[in-house]
Design a protein around this motif. Structure first.
Motif, PDB file in Angstrom:
ATOM      1  N   MET A   1      38.961  53.251  22.113  1.00 20.40           N
ATOM      2  CA  MET A   1      39.479  52.376  21.056  1.00 20.40           C
ATOM      3  C   MET A   1      40.906  52.757  20.661  1.00 20.40           C
ATOM      4  SD  MET A   1      38.902  49.830  19.128  1.00 20.40           S
ATOM      5  CE  MET A   1      39.423  49.084  17.594  1.00 20.40           C
ATOM      6  N   ILE A   2      41.153  54.097  20.475  1.00 24.33           N
ATOM      7  CA  ILE A   2      42.492  54.559  20.114  1.00 24.33           C
ATOM      8  C   ILE A   2      43.495  54.194  21.194  1.00 24.33           C
ATOM      9  CG2 ILE A   2      43.917  56.609  19.765  1.00 24.33           C
ATOM     10  CD1 ILE A   2      42.360  55.997  17.333  1.00 24.33           C
ATOM     11  N   ASP A   3      43.085  54.355  22.471  1.00 22.30           N
ATOM     12  CA  ASP A   3      43.987  54.005  23.578  1.00 22.30           C
ATOM     13  C   ASP A   3      44.378  52.537  23.515  1.00 22.30           C
ATOM     14  OD1 ASP A   3      44.178  56.515  24.708  1.00 22.30           O
ATOM     15  OD2 ASP A   3      42.428  56.259  25.982  1.00 22.30           O
ATOM     16  N   THR A   4      43.440  51.670  23.181  1.00 23.84           N
ATOM     17  CA  THR A   4      43.727  50.235  23.084  1.00 23.84           C
ATOM     18  C   THR A   4      44.696  49.946  21.944  1.00 23.84           C
ATOM     19  OG1 THR A   4      41.532  49.726  23.961  1.00 23.84           O
ATOM     20  CG2 THR A   4      42.695  47.951  22.829  1.00 23.84           C
ATOM     21  N   ILE A   5      44.507  50.619  20.814  1.00 19.22           N
ATOM     22  CA  ILE A   5      45.405  50.427  19.673  1.00 19.22           C
ATOM     23  C   ILE A   5      46.827  50.863  20.030  1.00 19.22           C
ATOM     24  CG2 ILE A   5      45.936  51.228  17.332  1.00 19.22           C
ATOM     25  CD1 ILE A   5      42.899  51.401  16.864  1.00 19.22           C
ATOM     26  N   ILE A   6      46.937  52.042  20.649  1.00 19.31           N
ATOM     27  CA  ILE A   6      48.271  52.539  21.036  1.00 19.31           C
ATOM     28  C   ILE A   6      48.914  51.604  22.049  1.00 19.31           C
ATOM     29  CG2 ILE A   6      49.502  54.439  22.157  1.00 19.31           C
ATOM     30  CD1 ILE A   6      47.376  56.332  21.040  1.00 19.31           C
ATOM     31  N   LEU A   7      48.124  51.083  22.964  1.00 10.84           N
ATOM     32  CA  LEU A   7      48.644  50.150  23.967  1.00 10.84           C
ATOM     33  C   LEU A   7      49.158  48.873  23.303  1.00 10.84           C
ATOM     34  CD1 LEU A   7      49.015  49.905  27.018  1.00 10.84           C
ATOM     35  CD2 LEU A   7      46.751  48.849  27.148  1.00 10.84           C
ATOM     36  N   GLY A   8      48.413  48.375  22.314  1.00  5.29           N
ATOM     37  CA  GLY A   8      48.865  47.187  21.589  1.00  5.29           C
ATOM     38  C   GLY A   8      50.157  47.448  20.837  1.00  5.29           C
ATOM     39  N   ILE A   9      50.264  48.629  20.219  1.00  9.51           N
ATOM     40  CA  ILE A   9      51.500  49.003  19.517  1.00  9.51           C
ATOM     41  C   ILE A   9      52.667  49.072  20.500  1.00  9.51           C
ATOM     42  CG2 ILE A   9      52.653  50.898  18.299  1.00  9.51           C
ATOM     43  CD1 ILE A   9      49.960  51.508  16.961  1.00  9.51           C
ATOM     44  N   ALA A  10      52.428  49.670  21.673  1.00  8.03           N
ATOM     45  CA  ALA A  10      53.486  49.781  22.685  1.00  8.03           C
ATOM     46  C   ALA A  10      53.939  48.404  23.155  1.00  8.03           C
ATOM     47  CB  ALA A  10      52.993  50.610  23.864  1.00  8.03           C
ATOM     48  N   LEU A  11      52.998  47.478  23.326  1.00  9.63           N
ATOM     49  CA  LEU A  11      53.355  46.127  23.767  1.00  9.63           C
ATOM     50  C   LEU A  11      54.252  45.446  22.735  1.00  9.63           C
ATOM     51  CD1 LEU A  11      53.155  43.730  25.665  1.00  9.63           C
ATOM     52  CD2 LEU A  11      50.975  43.125  24.577  1.00  9.63           C
ATOM     53  N   VAL A  12      53.885  45.547  21.455  1.00  5.40           N
ATOM     54  CA  VAL A  12      54.718  44.957  20.402  1.00  5.40           C
ATOM     55  C   VAL A  12      56.109  45.585  20.405  1.00  5.40           C
ATOM     56  CG1 VAL A  12      54.976  44.654  17.905  1.00  5.40           C
ATOM     57  CG2 VAL A  12      52.729  44.355  18.968  1.00  5.40           C
ATOM     58  N   ALA A  13      56.163  46.909  20.538  1.00  6.34           N
ATOM     59  CA  ALA A  13      57.452  47.608  20.557  1.00  6.34           C
ATOM     60  C   ALA A  13      58.311  47.161  21.734  1.00  6.34           C
ATOM     61  CB  ALA A  13      57.222  49.113  20.618  1.00  6.34           C
ATOM     62  N   LEU A  14      57.698  47.005  22.894  1.00  7.45           N
ATOM     63  CA  LEU A  14      58.445  46.574  24.082  1.00  7.45           C
ATOM     64  C   LEU A  14      59.004  45.166  23.907  1.00  7.45           C
ATOM     65  CD1 LEU A  14      56.028  48.034  26.751  1.00  7.45           C
ATOM     66  CD2 LEU A  14      58.471  48.552  26.634  1.00  7.45           C
ATOM     67  N   LEU A  15      58.225  44.279  23.317  1.00 10.26           N
ATOM     68  CA  LEU A  15      58.691  42.901  23.107  1.00 10.26           C
ATOM     69  C   LEU A  15      59.835  42.868  22.096  1.00 10.26           C
ATOM     70  CD1 LEU A  15      55.269  41.007  23.066  1.00 10.26           C
ATOM     71  CD2 LEU A  15      56.951  41.083  24.916  1.00 10.26           C
ATOM     72  N   ILE A  16      59.734  43.693  21.046  1.00 11.83           N
ATOM     73  CA  ILE A  16      60.824  43.769  20.068  1.00 11.83           C
ATOM     74  C   ILE A  16      62.086  44.329  20.724  1.00 11.83           C
ATOM     75  CG2 ILE A  16      61.601  44.958  17.974  1.00 11.83           C
ATOM     76  CD1 ILE A  16      58.720  44.834  16.973  1.00 11.83           C
ATOM     77  N   ALA A  17      61.912  45.390  21.500  1.00  8.68           N
ATOM     78  CA  ALA A  17      63.061  46.008  22.172  1.00  8.68           C
ATOM     79  C   ALA A  17      63.699  45.040  23.173  1.00  8.68           C
ATOM     80  CB  ALA A  17      62.628  47.287  22.876  1.00  8.68           C
ATOM     81  N   ARG A  18      62.866  44.305  23.888  1.00  5.88           N
ATOM     82  CA  ARG A  18      63.390  43.333  24.851  1.00  5.88           C
ATOM     83  C   ARG A  18      64.230  42.273  24.152  1.00  5.88           C
ATOM     84  NH1 ARG A  18      62.730  38.516  27.173  1.00  5.88           N
ATOM     85  NH2 ARG A  18      62.928  38.362  29.455  1.00  5.88           N
ATOM     86  N   GLN A  19      63.740  41.810  23.019  1.00  4.09           N
ATOM     87  CA  GLN A  19      64.502  40.823  22.252  1.00  4.09           C
ATOM     88  C   GLN A  19      65.807  41.424  21.744  1.00  4.09           C
ATOM     89  OE1 GLN A  19      63.864  37.649  21.954  1.00  4.09           O
ATOM     90  NE2 GLN A  19      65.668  37.273  20.656  1.00  4.09           N
ATOM     91  N   GLY A  20      65.759  42.715  21.409  1.00  2.00           N
ATOM     92  CA  GLY A  20      66.948  43.378  20.887  1.00  2.00           C
ATOM     93  C   GLY A  20      68.095  43.465  21.872  1.00  2.00           C
ATOM     94  N   VAL A  21      67.788  43.542  23.175  1.00  2.59           N
ATOM     95  CA  VAL A  21      68.863  43.643  24.175  1.00  2.59           C
ATOM     96  C   VAL A  21      69.157  42.304  24.842  1.00  2.59           C
ATOM     97  CG1 VAL A  21      68.346  46.059  24.671  1.00  2.59           C
ATOM     98  CG2 VAL A  21      67.279  44.286  26.063  1.00  2.59           C
ATOM     99  N   ALA A  22      68.467  41.247  24.403  1.00  4.35           N
ATOM    100  CA  ALA A  22      68.612  39.954  25.081  1.00  4.35           C
ATOM    101  C   ALA A  22      70.037  39.425  25.004  1.00  4.35           C
ATOM    102  CB  ALA A  22      67.627  38.945  24.480  1.00  4.35           C
TER     103      ALA A  22
END
Length: 377
Positions: A1-22
């Motif tokens: 369960m913790i791994d899934t939560i961390i993975l979801g957090i990482a996905l959100v962070a990656l999408l935010i970061a991707r938008q930041g360098v767009a």
């Protein structure tokens, strides 16, 4: 369960970061390569989140195919950061690994053996080591701003190796936390400061200390509620708290990014004198700049130089093709990101090396500096 939560957090962070360098990706090769790396990593995180709800065969094929091309995308970014091509053998290894493991995923992906997974892990680890070696060799030839950018990414990349290897259960079956998502967060934290042109290894270490501290607070809370929390559970809580702190740091940094600059405008406002020496020494970005004049410009056709001097500030994206060719060559030769016109007669330029992810706010600051510098020259 913790791994899934961390993975979801990482996905959100990656999408935010991707938008930041767009925005920067349209004009910066470094930002474009970083966006591609973010995209592939986000795809990998998203596919892993879909694993419980999607049939096994297509998800395994997609996962392994994306994972096979991550080293190639990372190598392209490293080449831009180093301002030099990787060795031909390293390029062929990255390309061959991507093609080979993709073919293996499509043909035998349903029955990926432990040996195949270990081979993929070994390939990724080998490529990371080769990229780190290339960056270590190239850093001494770069300008200070570019070296800071490179060093920050180099540290982030080095930290991802042990973390990413824990994702391979065949290699570490008893790991309490899978570190692939944490590795993605480390990479995002390391590059988030690059978008501000303030990236330094110490800055990344400070971010990681904040994240680890947040994880420690969550462990303390967990022990207060459940005194019998064991070591494995403590590590999971630390990882979850650190991941959440990393996401919050990224959100805050992205939110404030539009209003931030490099500090160049403030430095110029405090200059006591009006002479060019005082202006250039006001900020490290200008203090490390290089003047281009005389023989350095004599190799170019006078007409091209004249067209180049029609612009107060020059990047490599000029609409004028003749001026753009001369600009790109000069930027490459001086390892600069901007050229500032000092004077038309005699023709003189100032080569400024900002970070590889320099954005629109820095362009505006440099344009302001250019007016002051040309007036003082």
């Amino acid at each position: 369960m913790i791994d899934t939560i961390i993975l979801g957090i990482a996905l959100v962070a990656l999408l935010i970061a991707r938008q930041g360098v767009a925005v920067a990706a349209a004009r910066s090769a470094v930002a474009a390569r970083l966006r591609a790396l973010y995209t592939l990593t986000a795809m990998l995180a998203g596919l892993r989140l879909l694993t419980p709800v999607v049939p096994a065969t297509p998800i395994v094929v997609a996962l392994m195919t994306v994972a096979a091309w991550l080293p190639f995308a990372a190598l392209r970014l490293v080449e831009e950061l180093c301002r030099r091509h990787a060795r031909r053998s390293v390029k062929l290894l990255a390309l061959g690994g991507g093609l080979g493991f993709s073919a293996l995923a499509v043909t035998l992906g349903v029955v990926w053996s432990a040996a195949a997974l270990l081979a993929l892990a070994g390939f990724q680890a080998m490529m990371l080591v080769l990229m780190i070696a290339q960056m270590a060799r190239a850093r001494r030839d770069l300008r200070p701003a570019e070296r800071r950018t490179l060093d920050s990414f180099l540290l982030a990349l080095a930290l991802t190796i042990p973390l990413a290897l824990t994702d391979f259960t065949a290699l570490l079956p008893d790991a309490p936390v899978r570190g692939g998502a944490i590795a993605a967060l480390v990479m995002v934290l390391g590059s988030s400061r690059l978008a501000e042109d303030r990236g330094t290894p110490l800055g990344l270490v400070a971010d990681l200390m904040v994240a680890i501290g947040a994880g420690g607070v969550l462990v303390a809370i967990g022990r207060a509620v459940l005194p019998d929390v064991d070591l494995a559970s403590g590590l999971r809580l630390t990882a979850a708290g650190g991941a959440l702190a990393a996401l919050l740091l990224l959100i805050e940094r992205t939110r404030d990014l539009a209003g931030q600059g490099s500090g160049l405008t403030a430095a110029l406002a405090r200059v006591a004198g009006d002479d060019m020496g005082a202006i250039l020494s006001a900020h490290p970005l200008l203090d490390h700049a290089r003047i281009i004049e005389g023989d350095a410009l004599a190799a170019y056709p006078p007409a091209s130089v004249a067209r180049l001097l029609d612009h107060r500030v020059v990047r490599g994206d000029l609409a004028d093709a003749e001026a753009r060719d001369a600009a790109c060559d000069l930027l490459l030769a001086t390892q600069a990101t901007h050229l500032i016109r000092l004077s038309r007669d005699p023709p003189r330029l100032l080569a400024v090396a900002a970070g590889g992810l320099a954005g629109r706010s820095l362009d505006d600051e440099i344009a302001l500096a250019a007016r002051l510098i040309e007036r003082a020259a």
